[in-house]
Design a protein around this motif. Structure first.
Motif, PDB file in Angstrom:
ATOM      1  N   SER A 100      43.293  46.342  62.360  1.00  0.00           N
ATOM      2  CA  SER A 100      44.651  46.237  61.821  1.00  0.00           C
ATOM      3  C   SER A 100      45.640  46.960  62.717  1.00  0.00           C
ATOM      4  O   SER A 100      46.746  46.465  62.978  1.00  0.00           O
ATOM      5  N   TYR A 138      46.609  33.141  60.701  1.00  0.00           N
ATOM      6  CA  TYR A 138      46.219  34.513  60.340  1.00  0.00           C
ATOM      7  C   TYR A 138      44.701  34.605  60.458  1.00  0.00           C
ATOM      8  O   TYR A 138      43.975  34.553  59.461  1.00  0.00           O
ATOM      9  N   GLN A 145      53.623  46.556  62.336  1.00  0.00           N
ATOM     10  CA  GLN A 145      53.841  46.135  60.955  1.00  0.00           C
ATOM     11  C   GLN A 145      53.603  47.306  59.985  1.00  0.00           C
ATOM     12  O   GLN A 145      52.878  48.251  60.292  1.00  0.00           O
ATOM     13  N   ILE A 173      51.623  41.032  51.887  1.00  0.00           N
ATOM     14  CA  ILE A 173      50.404  40.253  52.098  1.00  0.00           C
ATOM     15  C   ILE A 173      49.255  41.137  51.646  1.00  0.00           C
ATOM     16  O   ILE A 173      49.076  42.242  52.149  1.00  0.00           O
ATOM     17  N   ASN A 233      54.957  44.116  53.982  1.00  0.00           N
ATOM     18  CA  ASN A 233      53.995  45.198  53.809  1.00  0.00           C
ATOM     19  C   ASN A 233      52.594  44.585  53.725  1.00  0.00           C
ATOM     20  O   ASN A 233      52.299  43.806  52.807  1.00  0.00           O
ATOM     21  N   TYR A 234      51.741  44.913  54.693  1.00  0.00           N
ATOM     22  CA  TYR A 234      50.358  44.429  54.712  1.00  0.00           C
ATOM     23  C   TYR A 234      49.499  45.417  53.924  1.00  0.00           C
ATOM     24  O   TYR A 234      49.255  46.539  54.369  1.00  0.00           O
ATOM     25  N   LYS A 261      51.845  49.009  57.015  1.00  0.00           N
ATOM     26  CA  LYS A 261      50.496  48.881  56.461  1.00  0.00           C
ATOM     27  C   LYS A 261      50.285  49.903  55.338  1.00  0.00           C
ATOM     28  O   LYS A 261      50.607  51.075  55.508  1.00  0.00           O
ATOM     29  N   HIS A 310      45.240  42.101  50.853  1.00  0.00           N
ATOM     30  CA  HIS A 310      43.860  41.899  51.283  1.00  0.00           C
ATOM     31  C   HIS A 310      42.942  42.862  50.519  1.00  0.00           C
ATOM     32  O   HIS A 310      43.395  43.851  49.950  1.00  0.00           O
ATOM     33  N   LEU A 315      48.182  44.460  63.982  1.00  0.00           N
ATOM     34  CA  LEU A 315      49.378  44.657  63.155  1.00  0.00           C
ATOM     35  C   LEU A 315      50.096  45.924  63.602  1.00  0.00           C
ATOM     36  O   LEU A 315      50.610  46.689  62.791  1.00  0.00           O
ATOM     37  N   PRO A 351      44.229  36.913  51.695  1.00  0.00           N
ATOM     38  CA  PRO A 351      45.551  37.210  52.237  1.00  0.00           C
ATOM     39  C   PRO A 351      46.580  36.165  51.828  1.00  0.00           C
ATOM     40  O   PRO A 351      46.452  34.987  52.151  1.00  0.00           O
TER      41      PRO A 351
END
Length: 237
Positions: free
Chosen positions: A23, A198, A30, A75, A3-4, A32, A77, A27, A139
């Motif tokens: 993103s 990254y 992915q 991850i 999970n970003y 988010k 941010h 991503l 991150p």
């Protein structure tokens, strides 16, 4: 699936068009998640939006949002740490497997140094963080439960105090805190290196202004691309 997670506040909503579009591009497949106090008229379709009470402290805001998640690996941010090119997902998955197995607790995706800290190599491309950098709001691949322990138990009236105190907590809890560095990355500013696996901006906003001191070329392109006038927020260089 990782999970970003991106944390923000509506005061930084001028940054969101870049953060979300870049993103969504890099991503795309992915998971988010976005932590914020409100979304307003911004479209976050395709994202999991988790709202917090802006009257809470920074730590409690993040903690209250983490409480609503059930992921194993995340991850984390802030909103101005957006990607510049495609990540190396195979390398990130290797790191995630180290985290899952308990061999490491935190792996920050860039190198940082506040002095002549030695590189203590753990395995290929992975190094142990020095004690004064055991935790950083950059991150980082970790288990959700580890990140929550930090935000639940660290004091500090500013984010900078929080980071410093969190590094002490990481040491106290004996977390294995590392960073990823391939040795080909350029140094960016005084304390950070770029990330090869990254590739992101760390960070686009410094002390409330666009960080033209470190990222003038990248920000010039991105702000023009998304029709953002840098003079409204201001430049720090």
């Amino acid at each position: 699936m990782i999970n970003y997670i991106f944390y923000s506040h509506y005061d930084y909503s001028d940054v969101w068009p870049i953060m979300k579009a870049e993103s969504d591009k890099f991503l795309a497949n992915q998971k988010k998640t976005f932590f914020t106090n409100k979304v307003g008229n911004y479209d976050f379709s395709g994202w999991n939006v988790v709202l917090y009470d802006e009257n809470l402290s920074y730590q409690k805001r993040v903690s209250s949002c983490l409480e609503k998640l059930k992921d194993e690996i995340i991850i984390f941010h802030h909103e101005d740490m957006f990607l510049l090119t495609q990540p190396q997902f195979d390398e990130i998955e290797k790191i995630s497997n180290f985290i899952r197995s308990g061999k490491m607790d935190f792996v920050k995706l860039c190198r940082a140094s506040y002095g002549n800290n030695p590189d203590l190599k753990i395995r290929e491309n992975i190094y142990r963080n020095p004690k004064n950098l055991g935790f950083a709001i950059q991150p980082t691949v970790t288990k959700l439960e580890n990140w929550k322990k930090i935000y639940d138990n660290t004091l500090g009236s500013t984010i900078w105090e929080f980071e410093k105190n969190a590094s002490h907590l990481v040491e106290f809890l004996r977390f294995n805190s590392c960073y990823c560095h391939l040795g080909v990355e350029n140094k960016r500013g005084m304390f950070h290196w770029d990330s090869h696996i990254y590739p992101y901006i760390a960070t686009a906003v410094a002390k409330g202004k666009w960080d033209y001191e470190c990222y003038a070329d990248e920000l010039t392109v991105l702000l023009k691309k998304y029709g953002i006038d840098p003079n409204i927020r201001g430049k720090n260089a």
